[in-house]
Design a protein around this motif. Structure first.
Motif, PDB file in Angstrom:
ATOM      1  N   VAL A 106      -3.791   8.705  -4.941  1.00 15.26           N
ATOM      2  CA  VAL A 106      -4.530   7.516  -5.356  1.00 15.26           C
ATOM      3  C   VAL A 106      -5.260   6.938  -4.143  1.00 15.26           C
ATOM      4  N   LEU A 107      -6.525   6.565  -4.338  1.00 14.04           N
ATOM      5  CA  LEU A 107      -7.266   5.804  -3.334  1.00 14.04           C
ATOM      6  C   LEU A 107      -7.184   4.336  -3.723  1.00 14.04           C
ATOM      7  N   VAL A 108      -6.699   3.506  -2.796  1.00 19.89           N
ATOM      8  CA  VAL A 108      -6.606   2.061  -3.014  1.00 19.89           C
ATOM      9  C   VAL A 108      -7.803   1.423  -2.328  1.00 19.89           C
ATOM     10  N   CYS A 109      -8.642   0.733  -3.091  1.00 16.03           N
ATOM     11  CA  CYS A 109      -9.923   0.232  -2.579  1.00 16.03           C
ATOM     12  C   CYS A 109      -9.768  -1.106  -1.867  1.00 16.03           C
ATOM     13  N   GLY A 110     -10.492  -1.241  -0.774  1.00 17.35           N
ATOM     14  CA  GLY A 110     -10.496  -2.478  -0.003  1.00 17.35           C
ATOM     15  C   GLY A 110     -11.684  -3.359  -0.357  1.00 17.35           C
ATOM     16  N   GLN A 111     -12.224  -4.061   0.656  1.00 17.62           N
ATOM     17  CA  GLN A 111     -13.370  -4.935   0.434  1.00 17.62           C
ATOM     18  C   GLN A 111     -14.171  -5.074   1.725  1.00 17.62           C
ATOM     19  N   GLU A 112     -15.398  -5.603   1.602  1.00 19.96           N
ATOM     20  CA  GLU A 112     -16.277  -5.778   2.755  1.00 19.96           C
ATOM     21  C   GLU A 112     -15.966  -7.067   3.496  1.00 19.96           C
ATOM     22  N   LEU A 113     -16.387  -7.109   4.761  1.00 22.24           N
ATOM     23  CA  LEU A 113     -16.229  -8.289   5.611  1.00 22.24           C
ATOM     24  C   LEU A 113     -17.288  -9.330   5.265  1.00 22.24           C
ATOM     25  N   ASP A 114     -16.868 -10.590   5.203  1.00 24.43           N
ATOM     26  CA  ASP A 114     -17.800 -11.708   5.057  1.00 24.43           C
ATOM     27  C   ASP A 114     -17.232 -12.874   5.864  1.00 24.43           C
ATOM     28  N   VAL A 115     -17.624 -12.927   7.151  1.00 25.77           N
ATOM     29  CA  VAL A 115     -17.070 -13.945   8.047  1.00 25.77           C
ATOM     30  C   VAL A 115     -17.413 -15.340   7.546  1.00 25.77           C
ATOM     31  N   GLY A 116     -18.647 -15.523   7.047  1.00 28.43           N
ATOM     32  CA  GLY A 116     -19.073 -16.838   6.586  1.00 28.43           C
ATOM     33  C   GLY A 116     -18.202 -17.380   5.463  1.00 28.43           C
ATOM     34  N   ARG A 117     -17.716 -16.499   4.616  1.00 30.75           N
ATOM     35  CA  ARG A 117     -16.866 -16.914   3.491  1.00 30.75           C
ATOM     36  C   ARG A 117     -15.379 -16.828   3.828  1.00 30.75           C
ATOM     37  N   GLY A 118     -15.080 -16.468   5.078  1.00 32.60           N
ATOM     38  CA  GLY A 118     -13.680 -16.350   5.469  1.00 32.60           C
ATOM     39  C   GLY A 118     -12.984 -15.169   4.837  1.00 32.60           C
ATOM     40  N   GLN A 119     -13.747 -14.107   4.562  1.00 28.80           N
ATOM     41  CA  GLN A 119     -13.192 -12.932   3.886  1.00 28.80           C
ATOM     42  C   GLN A 119     -13.068 -11.773   4.858  1.00 28.80           C
ATOM     43  N   PRO A 120     -11.859 -11.268   5.096  1.00 33.44           N
ATOM     44  CA  PRO A 120     -11.717 -10.102   5.967  1.00 33.44           C
ATOM     45  C   PRO A 120     -12.150  -8.836   5.259  1.00 33.44           C
ATOM     46  N   ASP A 121     -12.630  -7.869   6.034  1.00 32.24           N
ATOM     47  CA  ASP A 121     -12.775  -6.561   5.417  1.00 32.24           C
ATOM     48  C   ASP A 121     -11.393  -5.927   5.329  1.00 32.24           C
ATOM     49  N   VAL A 122     -11.213  -5.118   4.326  1.00 29.73           N
ATOM     50  CA  VAL A 122      -9.950  -4.413   4.094  1.00 29.73           C
ATOM     51  C   VAL A 122     -10.295  -2.950   3.902  1.00 29.73           C
ATOM     52  N   ALA A 123      -9.709  -2.102   4.702  1.00 30.96           N
ATOM     53  CA  ALA A 123     -10.004  -0.678   4.608  1.00 30.96           C
ATOM     54  C   ALA A 123      -9.301  -0.047   3.425  1.00 30.96           C
ATOM     55  N   ASN A 124      -9.935   0.967   2.853  1.00 27.85           N
ATOM     56  CA  ASN A 124      -9.270   1.763   1.823  1.00 27.85           C
ATOM     57  C   ASN A 124      -8.012   2.414   2.384  1.00 27.85           C
ATOM     58  N   ALA A 125      -7.064   2.686   1.524  1.00 27.69           N
ATOM     59  CA  ALA A 125      -5.857   3.414   1.888  1.00 27.69           C
ATOM     60  C   ALA A 125      -5.642   4.553   0.898  1.00 27.69           C
ATOM     61  N   LEU A 126      -5.025   5.606   1.363  1.00 33.94           N
ATOM     62  CA  LEU A 126      -4.650   6.728   0.502  1.00 33.94           C
ATOM     63  C   LEU A 126      -3.148   6.705   0.265  1.00 33.94           C
TER      64      LEU A 126
END
Length: 345
Positions: free
Chosen positions: A15-35
């Motif tokens: 299974v590939l677990v999906c992360g998200q993109e970085l958005d510093v302005g919104r206080g959102q960290p990027d999260v890398a995908n994991a296998l």
């Protein structure tokens, strides 16, 4: 578009677990995908991302891949978006091994200093806060941050192995009777590894494919391009059939992989040719002007990459200047860069 924690089922045991993109302005960290993968009775986690929500998705994925009685947690590199949930290894309730790259230990222990060093190179080149302030802002996004567990060791504590896959030879380490191969790549950052799961045909590139020019202070452009070429050959020879990575939230299959990797290499050469033209006949350029024009050239060429923003564009531009052989003429902010003289005056 995948959302944080979405699960892409590759096969019954992967299974590939999906992360998200970085958005510093919104206080959102990027999260890398994991296998998440099972081979025999061994659960294999390749990276653990960050945030409590992603941790919950990882736990769900571990329940999807079938029964396991031992676990292997593999960290591809020490960046914050890949390591925050590493202590999950301590909660799996089975014998666990966890490995991280030795060359990335310092940044894992002290990520703020690592990011200050990266941002100091772009002071004055983008409308950003002072390096220590910006580093603090970025690091604070990645919570909770638990990069080490009770079983954490470095790969380098194991004997280095020569690993042959098809016509290619790598160095790295093997696990699960050779079904899991950790291959040294060290392009995106100093300790980076990629992972080949031979039983399901997955090659996890992690962040080696994050655009045609590495952004970090410890990136090695030659190694990035070399590993992209090597991975393309693995797919041409049928030694791998599925490509995953840290940030594109997709599984690339079969015939689409080689053109994708070749496209990254073509972008790298095109971008360097454009950068060379931006330095002019004199070979001297101010990095602020170069950074603006470099970003425009990248946009015209359709060059993307993970988390495109002004901060990473400036970091890439500085790396590109160094790749062209230019050096700052002084330590002043926005001092001109030029080629060192070939002969002593």
């Amino acid at each position: 578009m995948a959302a944080l924690g979405d699960l892409i089922q590759i096969d019954d045991g992967t299974v590939l677990v999906c992360g998200q993109e970085l958005d510093v302005g919104r206080g959102q960290p990027d999260v890398a995908n994991a296998l998440v993968h099972r081979v025999g009775d061994t659960l294999v986690l390749v990276d653990t991302g960050v945030t409590a929500a992603f941790r919950a998705a990882l736990r769900e994925a571990t329940e999807r891949v079938g029964h396991w009685s031992r676990a292997l947690v593999l960290t591809t590199h020490g960046h914050l978006d890949h390591v925050g949930n590493n202590d999950l290894a301590d909660e799996l309730g089975v014998p666990v091994e966890h490995y991280v790259p030795a060359l990335d230990l310092d940044q894992m222990r002290d990520p703020a200093s690592y990011w200050v060093r990266s941002f100091e190179r772009i002071a004055g080149l983008a409308p950003l806060p002072a390096p220590p302030v910006l580093a603090g802002q970025v690091v604070s996004l990645f919570q909770p941050m638990r990069p080490f567990g009770a079983t954490t060791r470095t790969y380098e504590e194991r004997p280095l192995e020569g690993i042959r896959i098809g016509s290619l030879r790598f160095t790295g380490w093997t696990f699960a009777d050779g079904a899991v191969r950790v291959l040294r790549s060290q392009g995106h950052c100093a300790g980076h590894v990629i992972v080949h799961l031979s039983d399901c045909g997955v090659l996890h590139l992690s962040d080696e494919g994050n655009g045609p020019c590495g952004a970090m202070a410890d990136a090695d452009q030659l190694k990035i391009q070399t590993v992209l070429g090597a991975v393309a050959l693995l797919f041409e020879e049928g030694e791998a059939t599925l490509l995953t990575d840290g940030h594109t939230f997709a599984v690339r299959r079969g015939a689409e992989v080689v053109p994708y990797l070749e496209g990254l290499l073509e972008q790298a050469t095109a971008l360097q040719e454009a950068a060379l033209g931006l330095t002019g006949e004199s070979g001297q350029v101010r990095p602020s002007a170069f950074t603006t024009r470099y970003a425009e050239a990248a946009a015209e060429l359709g060059v993307g990459g993970a988390n495109p923003n002004a901060m990473f564009a400036a970091m890439m531009a500085v790396n590109q200047l160094r790749e062209l052989g230019l050096r700052p003429e002084s330590g002043d902010v926005d001092a001109p860069w030029s080629r060192p003289p070939l002969h002593n005056p």
